[in-house]
Scaffold this active site. Structure first.
Site, short mmCIF file in Angstrom:
data_model
loop_
_atom_site.label_atom_id
_atom_site.label_comp_id
_atom_site.label_asym_id
_atom_site.label_seq_id
_atom_site.Cartn_x
_atom_site.Cartn_y
_atom_site.Cartn_z
N PRO A 259 0.80 -1.21 0.00
CA PRO A 259 0.00 0.00 0.00
C PRO A 259 0.84 1.27 0.00
O PRO A 259 1.56 1.55 0.94
CB PRO A 259 -0.83 -0.10 1.29
CG PRO A 259 -0.80 -1.53 1.65
CD PRO A 259 0.49 -2.04 1.17
N GLU A 260 0.74 2.00 -1.08
CA GLU A 260 1.32 3.33 -1.16
C GLU A 260 0.13 4.29 -1.15
O GLU A 260 -0.99 3.87 -0.91
CB GLU A 260 2.15 3.48 -2.45
CG GLU A 260 3.25 2.42 -2.56
CD GLU A 260 4.08 2.51 -3.83
OE1 GLU A 260 4.24 3.62 -4.35
OE2 GLU A 260 4.55 1.48 -4.30
N HIS B 214 -4.41 -14.12 10.20
CA HIS B 214 -3.68 -12.88 10.47
C HIS B 214 -4.59 -11.68 10.70
O HIS B 214 -4.22 -10.55 10.43
CB HIS B 214 -2.68 -12.56 9.35
CG HIS B 214 -1.78 -13.71 9.03
ND1 HIS B 214 -0.85 -14.21 9.92
CD2 HIS B 214 -1.70 -14.49 7.93
CE1 HIS B 214 -0.23 -15.22 9.36
NE2 HIS B 214 -0.72 -15.43 8.16
N ARG C 50 2.32 -10.10 7.35
CA ARG C 50 3.75 -9.90 7.64
C ARG C 50 3.99 -9.06 8.87
O ARG C 50 5.11 -9.02 9.38
CB ARG C 50 4.44 -9.27 6.42
CG ARG C 50 4.47 -10.23 5.24
CD ARG C 50 5.13 -9.60 4.05
NE ARG C 50 6.57 -9.48 4.23
CZ ARG C 50 7.38 -8.94 3.33
NH1 ARG C 50 6.88 -8.48 2.20
NH2 ARG C 50 8.65 -8.89 3.55
#
Length: 284
Positions: free
Chosen positions: A2-3, A100, A124
């Site tokens: 995600p930018e 997650h 992550r």
DNA sequence: CTTGCGTCCTGCTCGC
DNA sequence: TGCGAGCAGGACGCAA
């Protein structure tokens, strides 16, 4: 991944689904993804800090961070890191729990709307959530070191931010203190569209280069936002749909493929410690 | 001030 | 088919 464009597309969808609604409860499944107002991972987490019984009064974004502010002024700065995402769905609909999933909010629907479930998922765990106790606390502590929004940059301001830096222009674009929101994908895309080599020292760019670069940053980000961002693997909008800007990439991920401009093979290598793709002939 | 590296994590892809 | 190496959108901190 995600930018800025991914986060902005997420923000726009979230605004529609959760703005002005009230949080009923929150479940914390992994507390070490949350940093409290002291920046600690293991401090006490209270319901009010996470918005329980509070109305969501703002859904904002600063650079790559998503901001949710409750009606008592406290709120969350959500960093998605590499693999983080926000999922929003109907709380009543049963389905398997996504792996997650670290936090889950239940959000009231009001008179005629259904109850929602909003979840923070991050395999992550490079992402995380920073709590803030007021908008001032947020700006002074959590978002302190961010440069101006990349969507708003012009050539003059960009030049001022670069100063006489000898760093590679790509390294500078990736620096969130210089410009907030650009990551590896949009750095390569913007440089390609502006015809500027990624390893060129920043001080070497003249006024015209800076104007071209600023303009290509703005238009690239705008188009990417409209496409819902780039989904390589993990990025999803809150409703589960993927971003489609990958089809519009001219540089990122096109190593060895023909340049869309001159048809020669696109180069790749490491610049600023990141994998980089560019055209040896069209970028100067 | 820089760069370059390792670190935090999981999971997917590729080559043998 | 299986297995390990390498790599990935980010951002820190540290050493040189």
């Amino acid at each position: 991944m995600p930018e800025l464009p991914e986060v902005e597309a997420i923000r726009r969808q979230l605004t529609v689904s959760i703005l002005d609604r009230t949080v009923e409860r929150v479940r914390v499944h992994r507390r070490d993804v949350v940093r409290d107002t002291h920046g600690r991972r293991r401090g006490r987490l209270t319901d009010p800090q996470l918005g329980v019984d509070r109305r969501i009064r703002r859904v904002d974004r600063r650079g790559k961070q998503l901001i949710i502010e409750f009606d008592h002024g406290q709120g969350l700065v959500i960093r998605l890191g590499m693999s983080g995402r926000i999922e929003v769905g109907d709380a009543g609909r049963r389905r398997s729990v996504p792996p997650h999933r670290h936090l889950a909010w239940t959000i009231a629907g009001g008179s005629s709307r259904s109850t929602l479930r909003m979840e923070f998922i991050d395999p992550r765990r490079f992402g995380g959530i920073h709590l803030f106790k007021s908008p001032e606390d947020r700006d002074q502590r959590v978002l302190r070191n961010l440069g101006p929004e990349a969507t708003l940059i012009d050539g003059k301001a960009l030049g001022e931010r670069l100063k006489a830096s000898r760093r590679a222009i790509k390294a500078v674009l990736l620096d969130q203190q210089v410009l907030a929101g650009i990551g590896n994908i949009y750095a390569d895309e913007s440089l390609f569209r502006a015809g500027i080599r990624p390893e060129r020292p920043a001080f070497d760019l003249n006024e015209q280069d800076l104007e071209r670069l600023a303009a290509s940053i703005r238009t690239t980000l705008e188009h990417a936002i409209d496409a819902g961002g780039t989904t390589l693997r993990d990025h999803r909008l809150p409703d589960g749909s993927a971003g489609t800007f990958g089809a519009g990439h001219l540089a990122y991920g096109r190593s060895g493929q023909p340049c869309t401009h001159c048809r020669k093979s696109m180069n790749s290598g490491i610049v600023a410690g990141r994998s980089t793709t560019w055209c040896e002939f069209c970028q100067r």
